[in-house]
Design a protein around this motif. Sequence first.
Motif, PDB file in Angstrom:
ATOM      1  N   PHE A 247       0.785  -1.236   0.086  1.00 28.68           N
ATOM      2  CA  PHE A 247      -0.053   0.070   0.222  1.00 28.68           C
ATOM      3  C   PHE A 247       0.757   1.291   0.051  1.00 28.68           C
ATOM      4  CE2 PHE A 247      -1.997  -3.453   2.227  1.00 28.68           C
ATOM      5  CZ  PHE A 247      -3.135  -3.706   1.596  1.00 28.68           C
ATOM      6  N   SER A 248       0.392   2.378  -0.362  1.00 28.64           N
ATOM      7  CA  SER A 248       1.201   3.626  -0.514  1.00 28.64           C
ATOM      8  C   SER A 248       1.237   4.424   0.803  1.00 28.64           C
ATOM      9  CB  SER A 248       0.297   4.744  -1.610  1.00 28.64           C
ATOM     10  OG  SER A 248      -0.840   4.816  -1.159  1.00 28.64           O
ATOM     11  N   GLY A 249       0.394   3.820   1.777  1.00 33.28           N
ATOM     12  CA  GLY A 249       0.600   4.393   3.146  1.00 33.28           C
ATOM     13  C   GLY A 249      -0.423   3.933   3.973  1.00 33.28           C
ATOM     14  N   ARG A 250      -0.376   4.436   5.075  1.00 31.98           N
ATOM     15  CA  ARG A 250      -1.541   3.873   6.085  1.00 31.98           C
ATOM     16  C   ARG A 250      -2.820   4.184   5.985  1.00 31.98           C
ATOM     17  NH1 ARG A 250      -1.426   4.999  12.689  1.00 31.98           N
ATOM     18  NH2 ARG A 250      -3.215   3.614  13.349  1.00 31.98           N
ATOM     19  N   ALA A 251      -3.131   5.342   5.386  1.00 31.05           N
ATOM     20  CA  ALA A 251      -4.461   5.753   5.073  1.00 31.05           C
ATOM     21  C   ALA A 251      -5.064   4.913   4.004  1.00 31.05           C
ATOM     22  CB  ALA A 251      -4.560   7.213   4.884  1.00 31.05           C
ATOM     23  N   ASN A 252      -4.125   4.813   2.984  1.00 28.26           N
ATOM     24  CA  ASN A 252      -4.429   4.068   1.684  1.00 28.26           C
ATOM     25  C   ASN A 252      -4.764   2.624   2.137  1.00 28.26           C
ATOM     26  OD1 ASN A 252      -2.823   1.982  -0.526  1.00 28.26           O
ATOM     27  ND2 ASN A 252      -4.255   3.606  -1.244  1.00 28.26           N
ATOM     28  N   ARG A 253      -3.892   1.973   3.055  1.00 23.09           N
ATOM     29  CA  ARG A 253      -4.361   0.623   3.626  1.00 23.09           C
ATOM     30  C   ARG A 253      -5.446   0.357   4.125  1.00 23.09           C
ATOM     31  NH1 ARG A 253      -2.377  -2.649   8.321  1.00 23.09           N
ATOM     32  NH2 ARG A 253      -2.260  -4.821   7.346  1.00 23.09           N
ATOM     33  N   LEU A 254      -5.819   1.472   5.004  1.00 26.34           N
ATOM     34  CA  LEU A 254      -7.306   1.294   5.788  1.00 26.34           C
ATOM     35  C   LEU A 254      -8.296   1.391   4.940  1.00 26.34           C
ATOM     36  CD1 LEU A 254      -6.283   3.311   8.856  1.00 26.34           C
ATOM     37  CD2 LEU A 254      -6.532   0.903   8.862  1.00 26.34           C
ATOM     38  N   SER A 255      -7.915   2.436   4.112  1.00 25.83           N
ATOM     39  CA  SER A 255      -9.453   2.510   3.051  1.00 25.83           C
ATOM     40  C   SER A 255      -9.541   1.396   2.154  1.00 25.83           C
ATOM     41  CB  SER A 255      -9.174   3.891   2.184  1.00 25.83           C
ATOM     42  OG  SER A 255      -7.895   3.647   1.524  1.00 25.83           O
ATOM     43  N   ILE A 256      -8.555   0.706   1.416  1.00 23.25           N
ATOM     44  CA  ILE A 256      -8.791  -0.594   0.724  1.00 23.25           C
ATOM     45  C   ILE A 256      -9.010  -1.547   1.542  1.00 23.25           C
ATOM     46  CG2 ILE A 256      -7.236  -1.976  -0.629  1.00 23.25           C
ATOM     47  CD1 ILE A 256      -5.508   0.227  -1.793  1.00 23.25           C
ATOM     48  N   LEU A 257      -8.498  -1.849   2.719  1.00 27.24           N
ATOM     49  CA  LEU A 257      -9.056  -2.843   3.644  1.00 27.24           C
ATOM     50  C   LEU A 257     -10.381  -2.936   3.685  1.00 27.24           C
ATOM     51  CD1 LEU A 257      -5.971  -3.666   5.962  1.00 27.24           C
ATOM     52  CD2 LEU A 257      -6.769  -5.154   3.989  1.00 27.24           C
ATOM     53  N   ALA A 258     -10.837  -1.619   4.215  1.00 31.81           N
ATOM     54  CA  ALA A 258     -12.150  -1.563   4.717  1.00 31.81           C
ATOM     55  C   ALA A 258     -13.138  -1.796   3.414  1.00 31.81           C
ATOM     56  CB  ALA A 258     -12.540   0.124   4.947  1.00 31.81           C
ATOM     57  N   LEU A 259     -12.744  -1.421   2.037  1.00 36.65           N
ATOM     58  CA  LEU A 259     -13.362  -1.789   0.885  1.00 36.65           C
ATOM     59  C   LEU A 259     -13.617  -2.925   0.786  1.00 36.65           C
ATOM     60  CD1 LEU A 259     -14.577  -0.433  -1.883  1.00 36.65           C
ATOM     61  CD2 LEU A 259     -12.407  -0.718  -2.803  1.00 36.65           C
ATOM     62  N   ILE A 260     -12.436  -3.919   0.921  1.00 35.41           N
ATOM     63  CA  ILE A 260     -12.627  -5.258   0.924  1.00 35.41           C
ATOM     64  C   ILE A 260     -13.365  -6.154   2.145  1.00 35.41           C
ATOM     65  CG2 ILE A 260     -11.144  -7.273   0.759  1.00 35.41           C
ATOM     66  CD1 ILE A 260      -8.679  -5.755  -0.177  1.00 35.41           C
ATOM     67  N   ILE A 261     -13.108  -5.649   3.208  1.00 33.98           N
ATOM     68  CA  ILE A 261     -13.931  -6.223   4.322  1.00 33.98           C
ATOM     69  C   ILE A 261     -15.363  -6.019   4.619  1.00 33.98           C
ATOM     70  CG2 ILE A 261     -13.442  -6.846   6.744  1.00 33.98           C
ATOM     71  CD1 ILE A 261     -10.500  -6.481   6.360  1.00 33.98           C
ATOM     72  N   LEU A 262     -15.474  -4.605   4.639  1.00 34.39           N
ATOM     73  CA  LEU A 262     -16.954  -3.999   5.113  1.00 34.39           C
ATOM     74  C   LEU A 262     -18.084  -4.433   4.128  1.00 34.39           C
ATOM     75  CD1 LEU A 262     -15.746  -0.633   7.009  1.00 34.39           C
ATOM     76  CD2 LEU A 262     -15.853  -3.112   7.936  1.00 34.39           C
ATOM     77  N   PRO A 263     -17.919  -4.176   2.952  1.00 34.53           N
ATOM     78  CA  PRO A 263     -19.408  -4.200   2.189  1.00 34.53           C
ATOM     79  C   PRO A 263     -19.753  -5.927   2.334  1.00 34.53           C
ATOM     80  CG  PRO A 263     -17.492  -3.515   0.911  1.00 34.53           C
ATOM     81  CD  PRO A 263     -17.018  -3.679   2.279  1.00 34.53           C
ATOM     82  N   GLY A 264     -19.245  -6.954   2.469  1.00 35.72           N
ATOM     83  CA  GLY A 264     -19.885  -8.202   2.681  1.00 35.72           C
ATOM     84  C   GLY A 264     -20.382  -8.150   3.926  1.00 35.72           C
ATOM     85  N   ALA A 265     -19.749  -7.760   5.131  1.00 36.61           N
ATOM     86  CA  ALA A 265     -20.224  -7.739   6.324  1.00 36.61           C
ATOM     87  C   ALA A 265     -21.518  -7.096   6.479  1.00 36.61           C
ATOM     88  CB  ALA A 265     -19.480  -7.344   7.275  1.00 36.61           C
ATOM     89  N   ALA A 266     -21.515  -5.723   5.727  1.00 38.22           N
ATOM     90  CA  ALA A 266     -22.613  -5.040   5.709  1.00 38.22           C
ATOM     91  C   ALA A 266     -23.920  -5.644   4.952  1.00 38.22           C
ATOM     92  CB  ALA A 266     -22.532  -3.580   5.020  1.00 38.22           C
ATOM     93  N   MET A 267     -23.792  -6.265   3.843  1.00 32.19           N
ATOM     94  CA  MET A 267     -24.651  -6.829   3.085  1.00 32.19           C
ATOM     95  C   MET A 267     -25.223  -8.283   3.825  1.00 32.19           C
ATOM     96  SD  MET A 267     -22.580  -6.513  -0.640  1.00 32.19           S
ATOM     97  CE  MET A 267     -23.601  -8.076  -1.375  1.00 32.19           C
ATOM     98  N   SER A 268     -24.531  -8.780   4.633  1.00 30.30           N
ATOM     99  CA  SER A 268     -24.568 -10.013   5.359  1.00 30.30           C
ATOM    100  C   SER A 268     -25.582  -9.650   6.350  1.00 30.30           C
ATOM    101  CB  SER A 268     -23.456 -10.928   5.794  1.00 30.30           C
ATOM    102  OG  SER A 268     -24.029 -11.962   6.382  1.00 30.30           O
ATOM    103  N   LEU A 269     -25.274  -8.764   7.206  1.00 32.83           N
ATOM    104  CA  LEU A 269     -26.119  -8.315   8.375  1.00 32.83           C
ATOM    105  C   LEU A 269     -27.511  -7.584   7.844  1.00 32.83           C
ATOM    106  CD1 LEU A 269     -23.317  -6.704  10.642  1.00 32.83           C
ATOM    107  CD2 LEU A 269     -24.634  -8.918  10.791  1.00 32.83           C
TER     108      LEU A 269
END
Length: 361
Positions: A247-269
């Motif tokens: 990743f290009s930086g901490r903020a970039n890492r957090l945003s990309i991981l959130a994009l990967i992890i959170l949508p599926g969780a939100a859709m499931s719940l």
Amino acid sequence: MRPHGKPTLARIYAVIALFAGGFFLIATPPFGTGDETAHFERSYEIASLRFLGAEGLPSGMQRFLDDAFAKVKSGKAVGATDYARWAAIPLGRDAITAYPEPVRIVMRLHSPLCYLHFAPVVAAGAALDAPPLWIFYAGRIAALLCGVGLIAAGIARAPQSTRPAMVFLALLPTAIVYLSAFNIESLLVGLGFYYFALVASLAADNDRPLAGRDILKLALVGALLGQFKTGYLLLPALALIIPATRFSGRANRLSILALIILPGAAMSLGWALIVKNAMLGELVYSTMDGNRVQPSAQLAGILADPIGYAAVVLRTVFATDAPAAAWRSFLALGGWSNIAVPAVVLALLTAGFFAVFLGGA
């Protein structure tokens, strides 16, 4: 084939899995594998765009299901006369037979996204007014091709060192049985292998930033994985092992991981809430063992005493035979009747499992 003529491990796996899966597809009678009845019903609902549940099935589908499943439960051998009788049952798409049991609703709660591989097959079969038996076997074929294709693609994408272990796991009897069944496990297992391969390959190569196409693949596959059962919404978090150097930086890492992890969780719940309000309500049903179950009361009980519920879960895991039963199921059980294999086979599979994972892979 590679240019030098040597087949890849992924292609070798695909050939073996298709052969073994084809055997189980033919040898296992209709509805002889776990939950095929529920997934057959739910596939029709999704194919007909009744995502929150239909009133019932076309009369021919219900006749076929009742007759074939009764044959499986009887324990009697299935013969040519049975298949001839089932093949003669017309679809009857204009005559809907109501579901006979409340428990059917509970078994049909999966997200429509779990049926991406079944819905087109069932919709085409219904449009052609095909016999239910044909639709059923077309679904099994679609499941096998989908599952094996995704796993083979995952093996080809994964780091070289992980491929033997992936092949071993994907050829376990339980995996092959469910890949060849009218069951959403084929799509789930295939997606799981492919998602692991994506993450493992990206974690192994830490010399360049993540490409946009890789992020998109992780986000899409991760979101789909979270839809099968609420417990699976944590699987996309495997992306956390991707090194920070990608990743290009901490903020970039957090945003990309959130994009990967959170949508599926939100859709499931979100789907779980829709199911609770629109499909379950105050439904009460009885299990095959005669236990009275009220889902809304179960949820209320968990929320009222979460610590007590956690204690029950821990007691189930550590003070019962659940771990041993889970291991046997993982290695070599398949079907609603838990088709067992000899103890010597379990021992050999266990030895093979540890040999693969302790051998450098």
